[in-house]
Design a protein around this motif. Structure first.
Motif, PDB file in Angstrom:
ATOM      1  N   ASP A 281      21.937 -13.185  35.260  1.00 16.46           N
ATOM      2  CA  ASP A 281      22.764 -14.097  36.068  1.00 16.46           C
ATOM      3  C   ASP A 281      24.249 -13.710  36.039  1.00 16.46           C
ATOM      4  O   ASP A 281      25.085 -14.410  36.592  1.00 16.46           O
ATOM      5  N   LYS A 282      24.563 -12.614  35.371  1.00 22.36           N
ATOM      6  CA  LYS A 282      25.910 -12.029  35.372  1.00 22.36           C
ATOM      7  C   LYS A 282      27.008 -13.011  34.935  1.00 22.36           C
ATOM      8  O   LYS A 282      28.081 -13.068  35.509  1.00 22.36           O
ATOM      9  N   ASP A 283      26.688 -13.784  33.881  1.00 20.52           N
ATOM     10  CA  ASP A 283      27.715 -14.679  33.335  1.00 20.52           C
ATOM     11  C   ASP A 283      28.356 -14.077  32.076  1.00 20.52           C
ATOM     12  O   ASP A 283      29.074 -14.754  31.354  1.00 20.52           O
ATOM     13  N   GLU A 284      28.051 -12.785  31.827  1.00 24.49           N
ATOM     14  CA  GLU A 284      28.646 -12.016  30.734  1.00 24.49           C
ATOM     15  C   GLU A 284      28.232 -12.518  29.349  1.00 24.49           C
ATOM     16  O   GLU A 284      28.935 -12.327  28.364  1.00 24.49           O
ATOM     17  N   ARG A 285      27.088 -13.155  29.289  1.00 26.51           N
ATOM     18  CA  ARG A 285      26.462 -13.537  28.034  1.00 26.51           C
ATOM     19  C   ARG A 285      24.966 -13.568  28.288  1.00 26.51           C
ATOM     20  O   ARG A 285      24.513 -13.634  29.431  1.00 26.51           O
ATOM     21  N   ILE A 286      24.181 -13.503  27.231  1.00 26.18           N
ATOM     22  CA  ILE A 286      22.733 -13.415  27.426  1.00 26.18           C
ATOM     23  C   ILE A 286      22.020 -14.500  26.615  1.00 26.18           C
ATOM     24  O   ILE A 286      22.466 -14.898  25.542  1.00 26.18           O
ATOM     25  N   THR A 287      20.926 -14.963  27.187  1.00 27.99           N
ATOM     26  CA  THR A 287      20.113 -15.984  26.539  1.00 27.99           C
ATOM     27  C   THR A 287      18.923 -15.331  25.855  1.00 27.99           C
ATOM     28  O   THR A 287      18.616 -14.161  26.085  1.00 27.99           O
ATOM     29  N   LYS A 288      18.234 -16.114  25.044  1.00 23.60           N
ATOM     30  CA  LYS A 288      17.013 -15.614  24.402  1.00 23.60           C
ATOM     31  C   LYS A 288      15.992 -15.228  25.473  1.00 23.60           C
ATOM     32  O   LYS A 288      15.293 -14.213  25.347  1.00 23.60           O
ATOM     33  N   LYS A 289      15.918 -16.004  26.560  1.00 26.70           N
ATOM     34  CA  LYS A 289      14.974 -15.702  27.634  1.00 26.70           C
ATOM     35  C   LYS A 289      15.279 -14.335  28.251  1.00 26.70           C
ATOM     36  O   LYS A 289      14.368 -13.544  28.500  1.00 26.70           O
ATOM     37  N   GLU A 290      16.564 -14.066  28.502  1.00 28.40           N
ATOM     38  CA  GLU A 290      16.952 -12.776  29.096  1.00 28.40           C
ATOM     39  C   GLU A 290      16.655 -11.619  28.136  1.00 28.40           C
ATOM     40  O   GLU A 290      16.220 -10.542  28.551  1.00 28.40           O
ATOM     41  N   ILE A 291      16.882 -11.854  26.860  1.00 24.07           N
ATOM     42  CA  ILE A 291      16.621 -10.808  25.877  1.00 24.07           C
ATOM     43  C   ILE A 291      15.138 -10.525  25.766  1.00 24.07           C
ATOM     44  O   ILE A 291      14.701  -9.364  25.781  1.00 24.07           O
ATOM     45  N   LEU A 292      14.322 -11.583  25.674  1.00 24.02           N
ATOM     46  CA  LEU A 292      12.875 -11.379  25.532  1.00 24.02           C
ATOM     47  C   LEU A 292      12.266 -10.763  26.788  1.00 24.02           C
ATOM     48  O   LEU A 292      11.261 -10.052  26.714  1.00 24.02           O
ATOM     49  N   ALA A 293      12.879 -11.016  27.941  1.00 20.00           N
ATOM     50  CA  ALA A 293      12.401 -10.396  29.177  1.00 20.00           C
ATOM     51  C   ALA A 293      12.621  -8.883  29.155  1.00 20.00           C
ATOM     52  O   ALA A 293      11.950  -8.141  29.879  1.00 20.00           O
ATOM     53  N   ASN A 294      13.561  -8.437  28.312  1.00 20.99           N
ATOM     54  CA  ASN A 294      13.859  -7.014  28.167  1.00 20.99           C
ATOM     55  C   ASN A 294      13.648  -6.569  26.716  1.00 20.99           C
ATOM     56  O   ASN A 294      14.353  -5.705  26.205  1.00 20.99           O
ATOM     57  N   TRP A 295      12.617  -7.148  26.089  1.00 25.11           N
ATOM     58  CA  TRP A 295      12.404  -6.939  24.659  1.00 25.11           C
ATOM     59  C   TRP A 295      12.279  -5.466  24.291  1.00 25.11           C
ATOM     60  O   TRP A 295      12.712  -5.022  23.228  1.00 25.11           O
ATOM     61  N   ASN A 296      11.673  -4.669  25.188  1.00 24.70           N
ATOM     62  CA  ASN A 296      11.433  -3.264  24.849  1.00 24.70           C
ATOM     63  C   ASN A 296      12.731  -2.467  24.717  1.00 24.70           C
ATOM     64  O   ASN A 296      12.787  -1.464  24.014  1.00 24.70           O
ATOM     65  N   MET A 297      13.813  -2.926  25.379  1.00 16.42           N
ATOM     66  CA  MET A 297      15.102  -2.248  25.205  1.00 16.42           C
ATOM     67  C   MET A 297      15.664  -2.511  23.811  1.00 16.42           C
ATOM     68  O   MET A 297      16.285  -1.631  23.203  1.00 16.42           O
ATOM     69  N   PHE A 298      15.417  -3.690  23.279  1.00 16.77           N
ATOM     70  CA  PHE A 298      15.967  -4.067  21.983  1.00 16.77           C
ATOM     71  C   PHE A 298      15.112  -3.596  20.808  1.00 16.77           C
ATOM     72  O   PHE A 298      15.628  -3.083  19.824  1.00 16.77           O
ATOM     73  N   VAL A 299      13.791  -3.774  20.915  1.00 14.15           N
ATOM     74  CA  VAL A 299      12.939  -3.529  19.739  1.00 14.15           C
ATOM     75  C   VAL A 299      11.605  -2.859  20.075  1.00 14.15           C
ATOM     76  O   VAL A 299      10.750  -2.742  19.201  1.00 14.15           O
ATOM     77  N   GLY A 300      11.368  -2.417  21.307  1.00  6.43           N
ATOM     78  CA  GLY A 300      10.053  -1.900  21.694  1.00  6.43           C
ATOM     79  C   GLY A 300       9.583  -0.747  20.840  1.00  6.43           C
ATOM     80  O   GLY A 300      10.373  -0.033  20.247  1.00  6.43           O
TER      81      GLY A 300
END
Length: 317
Positions: A281-300
């Motif tokens: 949503d480009k608000d320059e912060r991220i939610t848990k939902k946004e992070i988990l939607a891209n989980w493989n970038m963080f911990v895959g």
């Protein structure tokens, strides 16, 4: 004995430093976030090691996608220190810096029990002094051949301990003890790092470093030995790069530029990168939902082959 162990460590570090290329010997470089190339088109391994730390990333490589996401959700809760439901750039930056300092924490933990004698989770100067030097203090180092060196070490340790002790209560918390052992990692200790460096190299005691002292810290010629090429290179570095005001000496500011060079903040860049890639949503912060939607970038998992159906690939394994 702790003092003998400390001396053995100093001798070992001196031997290691001698083996390091001369120009790198005293420079405190920021550690790399990862040994992998940062190329998201082929792998997220750089991001994994930056976000988790190199050792923890290996653990996540063995997990199923479901386990990785469950653990990631708990990590997000830890990163969100103000508990507002968002991960800001500052929170993510702090987390990445913290993960990259794990090797320092392990070193501190290794020494902590040796010094925290009363097990109050703090280390007083008296505890440190008595554990390190106590056997010799009653005799004022008279039984030691080079007692002036030992007295100098004690004086230097006390000055560093007091500098690390931010509230000046004579007691080091774990964070303050970390600053004592690894002062180059803390902004408020950097003047001390510079001061200690000057004292180490400045043989004539004039408070600055001349060319002879600079080279002598790295190289001492043996009888009949020809001067290595790198010595000439270092002499050029001294006059053309290190001595910025061209007065023939390195003062404290110039020593600081040498041993504590300004570098790119890789943790800052990585925090910006992860937010940019996942902030839908480009608000320059991220939610848990946004992070988990891209989980493989963080911990895959390294074994899942990015771009393919991750769950299907796991079932095949």
């Amino acid at each position: 004995m702790m003092l003998l162990n400390s001396l053995a460590s100093l001798y070992f570090l001196a031997a290691v430093a001698f083996a390091v290329p001369a120009q790198e010997k005293r420079i405190h470089h920021q550690p790399d976030l990862s040994d992998h190339a940062h190329d998201d088109a082929h792998s997220f391994q750089y991001d994994h090691e930056a976000f988790l730390g190199k050792e923890e990333a290996k653990t996540f490589d063995q997990l199923t996608p479901e386990e990785s996401k469950d653990r990631l959700a708990k990590i997000v809760d830890r990163i969100d220190t103000d508990k507002d439901g968002y991960i800001s750039h500052g929170e993510l930056h702090y987390w990445i810096k913290h993960r990259q300092r794990r090797y320092i924490e392990e070193n501190v933990n290794k020494h902590w029990k040796d010094y925290d004698k009363n097990q109050d989770n703090k280390i007083s100067w008296e505890e440190y002094k008595n554990t390190t030097y106590g056997y010799y203090l009653g005799e004022e180092f008279d039984d030691i051949d080079d007692k002036e060196t030992y007295k100098s070490m004690l004086k230097r340790d006390e000055r560093r301990f007091k500098m690390a002790d931010r509230d000046s209560d004579g007691i080091a918390t774990r964070e303050e003890f970390t600053a004592f052992l690894h002062p180059e990692e803390f902004d408020y200790m950097k003047d001390l790092v510079i001061q200690e460096t000057v004292e180490d190299i400045d043989k004539n005691g004039d408070g600055k470093i001349n060319l002879e002292e600079y080279i002598g810290d790295m190289y001492t010629a043996e009888d009949g030995e020809s001067e290595p090429d790198w010595v000439q290179t270092e002499k050029k570095h001294f006059s053309e790069i290190r001595d910025t005001n061209k007065d023939g000496y390195l003062d404290a500011d110039e020593v600081g530029q040498w041993v504590l060079p300004g570098e790119v903040d890789h943790a800052d860049n990585e925090a910006k990168h992860l937010i940019h890639e996942t902030d839908t949503d480009k608000d320059e912060r991220i939610t848990k939902k946004e992070i988990l939607a891209n989980w493989n970038m963080f911990v895959g998992s390294q074994a899942t082959n990015y771009g393919e159906d991750l769950t299907k690939k796991h079932d095949e394994l």
